[in-house]
Design a protein around this motif. Sequence first.
Motif, short mmCIF file in Angstrom:
data_model
loop_
_atom_site.label_atom_id
_atom_site.label_comp_id
_atom_site.label_asym_id
_atom_site.label_seq_id
_atom_site.Cartn_x
_atom_site.Cartn_y
_atom_site.Cartn_z
N ILE A 1 -20.38 6.68 -36.32
CA ILE A 1 -20.41 8.11 -36.05
C ILE A 1 -21.17 8.33 -34.75
CG2 ILE A 1 -22.59 8.61 -37.27
CD1 ILE A 1 -21.17 11.16 -38.36
N GLN B 1 -22.72 3.99 -39.54
CA GLN B 1 -22.87 5.04 -40.55
C GLN B 1 -22.64 4.46 -41.94
OE1 GLN B 1 -19.50 7.47 -41.24
NE2 GLN B 1 -20.66 9.34 -41.65
N SER C 1 -14.29 8.47 -36.49
CA SER C 1 -15.15 8.54 -37.67
C SER C 1 -14.33 8.84 -38.91
CB SER C 1 -16.21 9.64 -37.49
OG SER C 1 -15.58 10.91 -37.48
N ILE D 1 -15.09 8.61 -30.96
CA ILE D 1 -16.56 8.61 -31.01
C ILE D 1 -17.12 8.35 -29.61
CG2 ILE D 1 -18.59 7.44 -31.94
CD1 ILE D 1 -16.92 6.76 -34.42
#
Length: 561
Positions: free
Chosen positions: A483, A461, A550, A453
Motif C-alpha cells: 500500500i 501491508q 493495492s 501504488i
Amino acid sequence: MLDRKKRLGDLLIELEYITLEQLKAALESQKETKKRLGEALIDLGFVEESQILQVLSDQLGVPVINLNEYQISPDVIKLIPIQVAKKHNLIPLFKDSNRLTIAMADPLDVFAIDQIQYKTGLNIDIVIASKAEIDGAQKQYYSGSADVKNLVEGFQERIDEVNVSNQSEKIEKINEDSPVVKFVNLILKEAINEKASDIHVEPDEDGVRIRYRVDGVLQSITEIPPKIQSALISRIKIMAGMDIAEKRLPQDGRINIKLNNLEIDVRVNTLPTVWGEKIVMRLLDKNSVMLGLDKLSFLPQHLEMYVRALNEPNGIVLLTGPTGSGKTSTLYAGLSSIKSPKVNITTVENPVEYRIPLINQVQIHSEIGMTFSAALRAILRQDPDVIMVGEIRDAETAEIAIESALTGHLVLSTLHTNDAPGAVTRLMEMGIEPYLLTPTLLVVVAQRLARRICEKCKVEQEPPEDLVKSLELNINPGEKFYIGEGCVSCSKTGYKGRVGIHEMFTLNDDLKNMILKKGSSNELRKIAIESGMQTLRENAVEKAKMGWTSLEEVLRITKGD
C-alpha cells in the motif's frame, strides 16, 4: 568530505559511479538539452539520482533530507513565489529567526540562493532533496492554494471590470493580465501538471467548485465565490469557441494548449443546471496515448496472446470495458506496433482523438450521414489491410465489421460489456449469427484501470480481514501485499499513475460449440474459466501481489466481477 574544488563529473569517475566515456556522452547530451550535468547523466541511465545527491552532499557538507517527513507552514511557502520555486527546483522548508532553510535539487545553483537571499532579506541555509520530492511538495503546497487564493482575491477586487452578466462583449476585450484569464490559465496548467484527465467546473448555491479527475478519482481543488461564476464560465466558453450568450442549451467546444513541449487537446462541454452552467473539460495529451505494448501492464502470457492476434492476416480483435478504462490506448498501442509503409491501416472514429503517422483516420459526422456503417463501407473500397472501428454501436456496424473480418481484413474495435465473454452474447443480441463469430473472433480483451501504488512511499501491508473476506482470498504463507502511505510525490494519496487489469478471452473447441448453441454469457464464462481464462479479479490480485496496486483498488474496480 569530498574535495569542494573538484567538478561533479570528476568526483563521479573517482567514486567509480561512471566511466570517462559515459561522462563524455553526458557532456555531449548536455550541449543539446542545456540541462545540468547531473540531469544529463540520470536521463542517460548512467547513475541514479540518489548517487548524485549523495556526492553533492558529501562534497558540500549539506544534508540530504526526505521531504515527506516535513510539514511546511503556509507562511513559509509565501516567502518564495511559485515561479521562482519551479524555475530553480526548490521549496522553502522553515524559518528560524532571520534564517530560511530551503530544499534544493541542485545546491550548486548559487544564483538562485543569492536571488532568494536578496528578495527575502534572510540568511539562507541549504538542504538537498530529490527533484521528484520537490515537484511533489510544490504541487501539494502551491497548487490550488496560494496562487489560486491570490487570483480569487484579485477576482473579487476587479469583478466590476469583468461583469459580463449584462455586457457579454466586455469579456472578449479582457487582456491577458486580467484575474479571470490568469485563473483559467492556472487551473488548466495545474491540471496538466497533475496529469488530470478531466476538469469539472461545478456551480452550486454557495459558489463554484473546481475538481480534477486524477488516476480515475475526482479530487476537490478549490471553490470560488458565486459572483465570479459568470466571468469564469464566459472566459472558458470564449476559449472553446462557444456562444457565451446561449446559456439554456448544452454546447461543445475545443481548446488547443501547448505547454512544456506538450500538445493538449481540451474537449469542453457545458450543461445547464439549476445553479448555472456546469463545464467539464477533458484533457487529451497527444503523446500519452503513444504507448508501447510493453507499457500496457499486460502479464507476459496475455501480451503474447494480444500480439499473436494483431499479427493475424484476418479476424476481429475486441476491447471491452467502461468509458475511461484505457481501451483506446490499448488499441492505438496495438496499431502502432503493426503500422508500416507496407500495411494500409484505416480507422473510423468519433471523434478522432489522436493523430498517428502512417494511419488513415476518418472522422464520423452523423448529422450528414457519415455514420460508422457508412464510413466502413467506404473504407472497404480503399483496399485496407487493417481496419479499426472506434466502437460497434449497432447491428449494421457489427455486421459489416464481421463481414470485413471474414473477407480477409484484420478488424479492431470496442464494445461496452462488463466482461470478455459478454462480448460474444452482445454481438449475437445485435443479430450476428454464431456461425459467423466462431471463425472470426481472435481475442476479446476486457480492461479496467487500477491506480498504481506510489513507488516513493510503498510499504508492505497486512491485509485487513474484512478486505480478505470481501475478495474471497486465500493468502499463502510468504505472499506479500503493498500500500502507499502517502507522500509529497503522490499528493498524499498513496497512488501515482495507473496499471491495466485484463481478462483475455480466446476460443477453443468447447467455447465454439457453446457459441453455436447460442449459450448464455454465464455458460461461456464458466467454460472459459475452466479452460484457464484468468478473470479480471484474479488478474488484479496477481498484480497486487506484484506490488503494482493495492487490494483496496482490486476491490474497487472488480466489484462486479
